[in-house]
Design a protein around this motif. Structure first.
Motif, PDB file in Angstrom:
ATOM      1  N   GLU A  30       0.831  -1.209   0.000  1.00  0.00           N
ATOM      2  CA  GLU A  30       0.000   0.000   0.000  1.00  0.00           C
ATOM      3  C   GLU A  30       0.868   1.262   0.000  1.00  0.00           C
ATOM      4  N   GLN A  31       1.922   1.262   0.812  1.00  0.00           N
ATOM      5  CA  GLN A  31       2.830   2.409   0.843  1.00  0.00           C
ATOM      6  C   GLN A  31       3.513   2.595  -0.510  1.00  0.00           C
ATOM      7  N   GLN A  32       3.918   1.488  -1.127  1.00  0.00           N
ATOM      8  CA  GLN A  32       4.586   1.559  -2.425  1.00  0.00           C
ATOM      9  C   GLN A  32       3.634   2.118  -3.478  1.00  0.00           C
ATOM     10  N   GLU A  33       2.391   1.699  -3.438  1.00  0.00           N
ATOM     11  CA  GLU A  33       1.397   2.195  -4.393  1.00  0.00           C
ATOM     12  C   GLU A  33       1.166   3.692  -4.196  1.00  0.00           C
ATOM     13  N   ARG A  34       1.053   4.132  -2.946  1.00  0.00           N
ATOM     14  CA  ARG A  34       0.877   5.560  -2.669  1.00  0.00           C
ATOM     15  C   ARG A  34       2.098   6.357  -3.124  1.00  0.00           C
ATOM     16  N   LEU A  35       3.299   5.799  -2.904  1.00  0.00           N
ATOM     17  CA  LEU A  35       4.522   6.456  -3.352  1.00  0.00           C
ATOM     18  C   LEU A  35       4.543   6.576  -4.872  1.00  0.00           C
ATOM     19  N   ASN A  36       4.166   5.513  -5.564  1.00  0.00           N
ATOM     20  CA  ASN A  36       4.127   5.553  -7.030  1.00  0.00           C
ATOM     21  C   ASN A  36       3.155   6.617  -7.526  1.00  0.00           C
ATOM     22  N   LYS A  37       1.974   6.678  -6.921  1.00  0.00           N
ATOM     23  CA  LYS A  37       0.991   7.697  -7.317  1.00  0.00           C
ATOM     24  C   LYS A  37       1.534   9.099  -7.057  1.00  0.00           C
ATOM     25  N   PHE A  38       2.202   9.279  -5.919  1.00  0.00           N
ATOM     26  CA  PHE A  38       2.791  10.580  -5.592  1.00  0.00           C
ATOM     27  C   PHE A  38       3.838  10.967  -6.630  1.00  0.00           C
ATOM     28  N   LYS A  39       4.668  10.015  -7.030  1.00  0.00           N
ATOM     29  CA  LYS A  39       5.718  10.301  -8.020  1.00  0.00           C
ATOM     30  C   LYS A  39       5.117  10.682  -9.369  1.00  0.00           C
ATOM     31  N   VAL A  40       4.080   9.971  -9.777  1.00  0.00           N
ATOM     32  CA  VAL A  40       3.421  10.282 -11.046  1.00  0.00           C
ATOM     33  C   VAL A  40       2.785  11.664 -10.974  1.00  0.00           C
ATOM     34  N   GLN A  41       2.084  11.958  -9.881  1.00  0.00           N
ATOM     35  CA  GLN A  41       1.448  13.268  -9.718  1.00  0.00           C
ATOM     36  C   GLN A  41       2.488  14.385  -9.699  1.00  0.00           C
ATOM     37  N   THR A  42       3.612  14.147  -9.050  1.00  0.00           N
ATOM     38  CA  THR A  42       4.677  15.143  -8.995  1.00  0.00           C
ATOM     39  C   THR A  42       5.255  15.391 -10.380  1.00  0.00           C
ATOM     40  N   ARG A  43       5.497  14.319 -11.127  1.00  0.00           N
ATOM     41  CA  ARG A  43       6.002  14.482 -12.500  1.00  0.00           C
ATOM     42  C   ARG A  43       5.033  15.264 -13.356  1.00  0.00           C
ATOM     43  N   MET A  44       3.748  14.925 -13.245  1.00  0.00           N
ATOM     44  CA  MET A  44       2.741  15.623 -14.043  1.00  0.00           C
ATOM     45  C   MET A  44       2.674  17.098 -13.661  1.00  0.00           C
ATOM     46  N   ALA A  45       2.735  17.392 -12.368  1.00  0.00           N
ATOM     47  CA  ALA A  45       2.703  18.789 -11.918  1.00  0.00           C
ATOM     48  C   ALA A  45       3.946  19.538 -12.405  1.00  0.00           C
ATOM     49  N   ASN A  46       5.096  18.883 -12.357  1.00  0.00           N
ATOM     50  CA  ASN A  46       6.327  19.518 -12.838  1.00  0.00           C
ATOM     51  C   ASN A  46       6.256  19.790 -14.343  1.00  0.00           C
ATOM     52  N   GLU A  47       5.753  18.827 -15.108  1.00  0.00           N
ATOM     53  CA  GLU A  47       5.634  19.011 -16.553  1.00  0.00           C
ATOM     54  C   GLU A  47       4.657  20.134 -16.884  1.00  0.00           C
ATOM     55  N   LYS A  48       3.557  20.202 -16.149  1.00  0.00           N
ATOM     56  CA  LYS A  48       2.591  21.280 -16.373  1.00  0.00           C
ATOM     57  C   LYS A  48       3.227  22.633 -16.070  1.00  0.00           C
ATOM     58  N   TYR A  49       3.969  22.701 -14.968  1.00  0.00           N
ATOM     59  CA  TYR A  49       4.624  23.952 -14.606  1.00  0.00           C
ATOM     60  C   TYR A  49       5.588  24.391 -15.707  1.00  0.00           C
ATOM     61  N   LEU A  50       6.373  23.444 -16.205  1.00  0.00           N
ATOM     62  CA  LEU A  50       7.344  23.782 -17.261  1.00  0.00           C
ATOM     63  C   LEU A  50       6.646  24.189 -18.556  1.00  0.00           C
ATOM     64  N   ARG A  51       5.505  23.577 -18.872  1.00  0.00           N
ATOM     65  CA  ARG A  51       4.737  23.990 -20.061  1.00  0.00           C
ATOM     66  C   ARG A  51       4.174  25.391 -19.868  1.00  0.00           C
ATOM     67  N   ASP A  52       3.749  25.696 -18.650  1.00  0.00           N
ATOM     68  CA  ASP A  52       3.183  27.014 -18.354  1.00  0.00           C
ATOM     69  C   ASP A  52       4.243  28.102 -18.247  1.00  0.00           C
ATOM     70  N   HIS A  53       5.494  27.710 -18.067  1.00  0.00           N
ATOM     71  CA  HIS A  53       6.592  28.668 -17.882  1.00  0.00           C
ATOM     72  C   HIS A  53       7.756  28.331 -18.819  1.00  0.00           C
ATOM     73  N   PRO A  54       7.591  28.593 -20.120  1.00  0.00           N
ATOM     74  CA  PRO A  54       8.655  28.254 -21.077  1.00  0.00           C
ATOM     75  C   PRO A  54       9.939  29.050 -20.848  1.00  0.00           C
ATOM     76  N   GLU A  55       9.858  30.124 -20.068  1.00  0.00           N
ATOM     77  CA  GLU A  55      11.061  30.898 -19.780  1.00  0.00           C
ATOM     78  C   GLU A  55      12.083  30.064 -18.997  1.00  0.00           C
ATOM     79  N   VAL A  56      11.606  29.060 -18.244  1.00  0.00           N
ATOM     80  CA  VAL A  56      12.528  28.186 -17.506  1.00  0.00           C
ATOM     81  C   VAL A  56      13.413  27.440 -18.498  1.00  0.00           C
ATOM     82  N   GLU A  57      12.799  26.920 -19.568  1.00  0.00           N
ATOM     83  CA  GLU A  57      13.575  26.206 -20.595  1.00  0.00           C
ATOM     84  C   GLU A  57      14.596  27.141 -21.240  1.00  0.00           C
TER      85      GLU A  57
END
Length: 112
Positions: A30-57
């Motif tokens: 259960e902990q591993q599954e929650r960790l995996n979901k957290f990692k996926v959500q974090t990646r998605m949030a990071n990708e969205k942030y980078l798409r919203d802020h092309p100046e970072v690139e």
């Protein structure tokens, strides 16, 4: 080398420290599954942030380009000078405008 985990690890995050048999080590299933979901959500949030802020690139591409061109001996000092240079915001703005022009040009070329 350890066996692959017996769970649906996010792509690129498979090599976990495994225990014996199907035991994943320190975390319960259960902990591993929650960790995996957290990692996926974090990646998605990071990708969205980078798409919203092309100046970072643009900022990072400009920095890495200068590092590779100049190959400074003291990278920390070079980075400090680069990121505190008064003209940096104008440089990033110029890169953003060039990027937008290339995107527009590519869209036009795709229509042809």
């Amino acid at each position: 080398m350890a066996d692959q985990p017996k769970h649906n690890a996010p792509h690129g995050m498979e090599p976990y420290d495994l225990g014996k048999n199907s035991d994943l080590g320190a975390l319960s299933a259960e902990q591993q599954e929650r960790l995996n979901k957290f990692k996926v959500q974090t990646r998605m949030a990071n990708e969205k942030y980078l798409r919203d802020h092309p100046e970072v690139e643009c900022l990072l591409a400009g920095f890495l380009g200068d590092v590779l061109k100049k190959r400074p001996d003291n990278i920390r000092e070079f980075a400090a000078d680069y990121f505190t240079e008064p003209g940096l915001p104008d440089k990033v703005q110029t890169q953003m405008e060039e990027r937008q022009a290339k995107i527009k040009q590519n869209r036009i070329l795709q229509k042809i």
